[in-house]
Write a protein that holds these residues in place. Structure first.
Motif, mmCIF file in Angstrom:
data_model
loop_
_atom_site.group_PDB
_atom_site.id
_atom_site.type_symbol
_atom_site.label_atom_id
_atom_site.label_comp_id
_atom_site.label_asym_id
_atom_site.label_seq_id
_atom_site.Cartn_x
_atom_site.Cartn_y
_atom_site.Cartn_z
ATOM 1 N N TYR A 10 0.846 -1.195 0.000
ATOM 2 C CA TYR A 10 0.000 0.000 0.000
ATOM 3 C C TYR A 10 0.880 1.243 0.000
ATOM 4 O O TYR A 10 1.798 1.371 0.809
ATOM 5 C CB TYR A 10 -0.938 0.047 1.211
ATOM 6 C CG TYR A 10 -1.889 1.208 1.079
ATOM 7 C CD1 TYR A 10 -2.983 1.135 0.227
ATOM 8 C CD2 TYR A 10 -1.651 2.419 1.744
ATOM 9 C CE1 TYR A 10 -3.829 2.213 0.042
ATOM 10 C CE2 TYR A 10 -2.497 3.495 1.572
ATOM 11 C CZ TYR A 10 -3.581 3.391 0.716
ATOM 12 O OH TYR A 10 -4.409 4.462 0.524
ATOM 13 N N THR A 11 0.589 2.125 -0.936
ATOM 14 C CA THR A 11 1.351 3.370 -1.037
ATOM 15 C C THR A 11 0.403 4.555 -0.876
ATOM 16 O O THR A 11 -0.601 4.650 -1.581
ATOM 17 C CB THR A 11 2.063 3.446 -2.412
ATOM 18 O OG1 THR A 11 2.820 2.242 -2.588
ATOM 19 C CG2 THR A 11 3.003 4.650 -2.487
ATOM 20 N N TYR A 12 0.723 5.423 0.090
ATOM 21 C CA TYR A 12 -0.050 6.666 0.267
ATOM 22 C C TYR A 12 0.435 7.687 -0.754
ATOM 23 O O TYR A 12 1.626 7.745 -1.074
ATOM 24 C CB TYR A 12 0.174 7.248 1.669
ATOM 25 C CG TYR A 12 -0.541 6.517 2.779
ATOM 26 C CD1 TYR A 12 -1.908 6.687 2.991
ATOM 27 C CD2 TYR A 12 0.146 5.680 3.647
ATOM 28 C CE1 TYR A 12 -2.579 6.026 4.024
ATOM 29 C CE2 TYR A 12 -0.509 5.019 4.690
ATOM 30 C CZ TYR A 12 -1.868 5.196 4.863
ATOM 31 O OH TYR A 12 -2.520 4.547 5.886
ATOM 32 N N GLY A 13 -0.466 8.500 -1.245
ATOM 33 C CA GLY A 13 -0.123 9.664 -2.079
ATOM 34 C C GLY A 13 0.665 9.326 -3.325
ATOM 35 O O GLY A 13 1.660 9.996 -3.625
ATOM 36 N N GLN A 21 5.410 4.381 0.785
ATOM 37 C CA GLN A 21 4.980 2.987 0.757
ATOM 38 C C GLN A 21 4.869 2.497 2.205
ATOM 39 O O GLN A 21 5.873 2.351 2.897
ATOM 40 C CB GLN A 21 5.947 2.114 -0.034
ATOM 41 C CG GLN A 21 5.341 0.738 -0.246
ATOM 42 C CD GLN A 21 6.179 -0.174 -1.116
ATOM 43 O OE1 GLN A 21 7.377 0.021 -1.264
ATOM 44 N NE2 GLN A 21 5.549 -1.187 -1.673
ATOM 45 N N ALA A 22 3.638 2.268 2.644
ATOM 46 C CA ALA A 22 3.409 1.924 4.047
ATOM 47 C C ALA A 22 3.370 0.416 4.268
ATOM 48 O O ALA A 22 3.647 -0.060 5.373
ATOM 49 C CB ALA A 22 2.120 2.551 4.540
ATOM 50 N N LEU A 23 2.983 -0.364 3.261
ATOM 51 C CA LEU A 23 2.997 -1.837 3.375
ATOM 52 C C LEU A 23 3.780 -2.399 2.197
ATOM 53 O O LEU A 23 3.600 -1.966 1.055
ATOM 54 C CB LEU A 23 1.568 -2.394 3.377
ATOM 55 C CG LEU A 23 0.623 -1.925 4.480
ATOM 56 C CD1 LEU A 23 -0.754 -2.572 4.316
ATOM 57 C CD2 LEU A 23 1.173 -2.233 5.875
ATOM 58 N N PRO A 59 -5.683 -2.417 -1.374
ATOM 59 C CA PRO A 59 -4.245 -2.533 -1.608
ATOM 60 C C PRO A 59 -3.836 -1.929 -2.963
ATOM 61 O O PRO A 59 -4.604 -1.995 -3.915
ATOM 62 C CB PRO A 59 -4.001 -4.044 -1.597
ATOM 63 C CG PRO A 59 -5.327 -4.689 -1.759
ATOM 64 C CD PRO A 59 -6.349 -3.721 -1.265
ATOM 65 N N THR A 60 -2.645 -1.324 -2.984
ATOM 66 C CA THR A 60 -2.122 -0.785 -4.247
ATOM 67 C C THR A 60 -1.826 -1.952 -5.187
ATOM 68 O O THR A 60 -2.145 -1.903 -6.370
ATOM 69 C CB THR A 60 -0.844 0.043 -3.967
ATOM 70 O OG1 THR A 60 -1.140 0.980 -2.925
ATOM 71 C CG2 THR A 60 -0.386 0.793 -5.213
#
Ligand code: ATP
Ligand code: MG
Length: 286
Positions: A10-13, A21-23, A59-60
Motif C-alpha cells: 500500500y502506497t499513500y499519495g 509505501q506503508a505496506l 491494496p495498491t
C-alpha cells in the motif's frame, strides 16, 4: 472462514511528493477463531494494515480475500464480506453521533437493511452483551457517559452488525486502568462466547500477551515475526528491542530471575503465571 492477504502493498499519495509505501508485500492468513495481536513501532504500518481488512483501504497491489471473496470488488457479495469485518478505531467515541445510545447502536444494522424488529433485537442483545442495561441507557445521550462506557457503546454498535471478525486499533488508548480492563473483558467475551475472530493492535504488551493466540510484529511495512506470543517474547527479545518494541515487563523479570539461577519455567506471560512459576520453582516468599 478466513481472511487471506495475498502479497499486499500500500502506497499513500501515489505520484505526489508525499508518496510513502506503508505496506511492502504482506502475505498471511488469519484463521477463523484466532486472536491475532499486532505490534510494531509507531509508523510501522499497523493501522494501514488493519484498514485493509474491511476494505476501508484497497491494496495498491495484491488482494485481500475474506471468506473466499476479494473485498476490493464492486459486487454485492464483496460488500457483504466487508460487513463481516467490524472495525473499532482508536477513539471509537468519535464515531458516536446519534442522539441516543440505542439509535447509535442501531445505525450499523439499519444501514445493512436489517428489518426494524431484528434491529431492535440486535440493539438489546448488544447492550446486554457489553453490560449496559437497556432500560437505563437506551434513551440516554451517548455523550454523557464515561470514556470506558462510550467505548462500550461503540463496541456494541459493531456487535450489532454481527461480524465474524472484529478489528480493534488501540481500543484502550487514553483510558484509565479500570476503563481498560472493562474494554478487554468485553473483547475476551466476544472472542470466547461469540467465537468472533479478533485482530487487536496494541502498544500494551501485557494486554496483548495475555489475550493473543498469535502475534505478528510489523516493521517498516513488513511482517518480521509471526508466532505464539510466548515464543516471540522468549526467543526474539533482541529483535523486538532492536525494533523499539517493548516486551512484557513480567517476561523481563522472569528472565532475570532465571539468570540468577532460580529454577523458574519460562512459560510465563502474565503476572499470575509468574506467581505460579515462582511458587512451583520453590522460591517461597517469607
Ligand atoms: N494519510 C497518510 N498519508 C501519508 N502517509 C501516511 C498516512 N497515514 C500514514 N502514513 C504513513 O504510513 C506509515 C504507516 O503508518 P501507520 O499509521 O499505518 O502506522 P502505525 O503502525 O499505525 O503507527 P502508530 O503506532 O503511530 O499508530 C507511516 O510512515 C506514516 O507516516
Ligand atoms: Mg496506528
Amino acid at each position: 472462514m478466513a481472511i487471506q492477504l495475498d502479497n499486499i502493498t500500500y502506497t499513500y499519495g501515489v505520484g505526489t511528493p508525499f508518496e510513502k509505501q506503508a505496506l511492502k508485500g504482506i502475505s498471511l492468513t488469519i484463521e477463523n477463531g484466532e486472536f491475532l495481536g499486532i505490534i510494531g513501532h509507531t509508523g510501522s504500518g499497523k493501522s494501514t494494515f488493519v484498514q485493509h481488512l474491511n476494505g476501508l483501504l484497497h491494496p495498491t497491489t495484491g488482494a485481500v480475500i475474506v471468506n473466499g471473496v476479494d473485498v476490493s470488488e464492486k459486487t454485492d457479495e464483496a460488500k457483504r464480506m466487508r460487513h463481516k469485518v467490524g472495525m473499532v478505531f482508536q477513539y471509537p467515541e468519535h464515531q458516536l453521533f446519534e442522539e441516543t445510545i440505542a439509535q447509535d447502536i442501531a445505525f450499523g444494522p439499519k444501514n445493512l437493511g436489517v428489518d426494524e424488529e431484528d434491529v431492535d433485537r440486535r440493539v438489546r442483545e448488544a447492550m446486554q452483551f457489553v453490560g449496559l442495561d437497556y432500560d437505563t441507557y437506551a434513551d440516554r445521550s451517548p455523550f454523557h457517559l464515561s470514556g470506558g462506557q462510550m467505548r462500550r457503546v461503540a463496541i456494541a454498535g459493531v456487535v450489532a452488525m454481527e461480524p465474524d471478525f472484529l478489528v480493534l486499533d488501540e481500543p484502550s488508548a487514553g483510558l484509565d486502568p479500570f476503563g481498560r480492563e472493562e474494554i478487554f473483558e468485553e473483547i475476551i467475551k466476544l472472542h470466547k462466547e461469540k467465537g468472533i475472530t479478533v485482530i487487536l493492535v496494541s502498544h500494551n504488551m501485557e494486554d496483548i500477551s495475555r489475550m493473543a493466540s498469535r502475534l505478528i510484529v510489523l516493521d517498516k511495512g513488513q511482517v518480521v515475526l509471526d508466532g505464539k506470543p510466548l515464543e516471540i517474547f522468549n526467543n526474539h527479545r533482541h529483535i523486538l528491542q532492536q525494533l523499539g518494541v517493548d516486551v512484557p515487563p513480567v517476561s523481563v523479570l522472569v528472565e532475570s530471575l532465571r539468570h540468577r539461577g532460580l529454577p523458574i519455567s519460562n512459560e510465563v506471560l502474565t503476572v499470575d503465571d509468574a506467581v505460579q512459576a515462582i511458587i512451583e520453582g520453590g522460591c517461597h516468599v517469607k
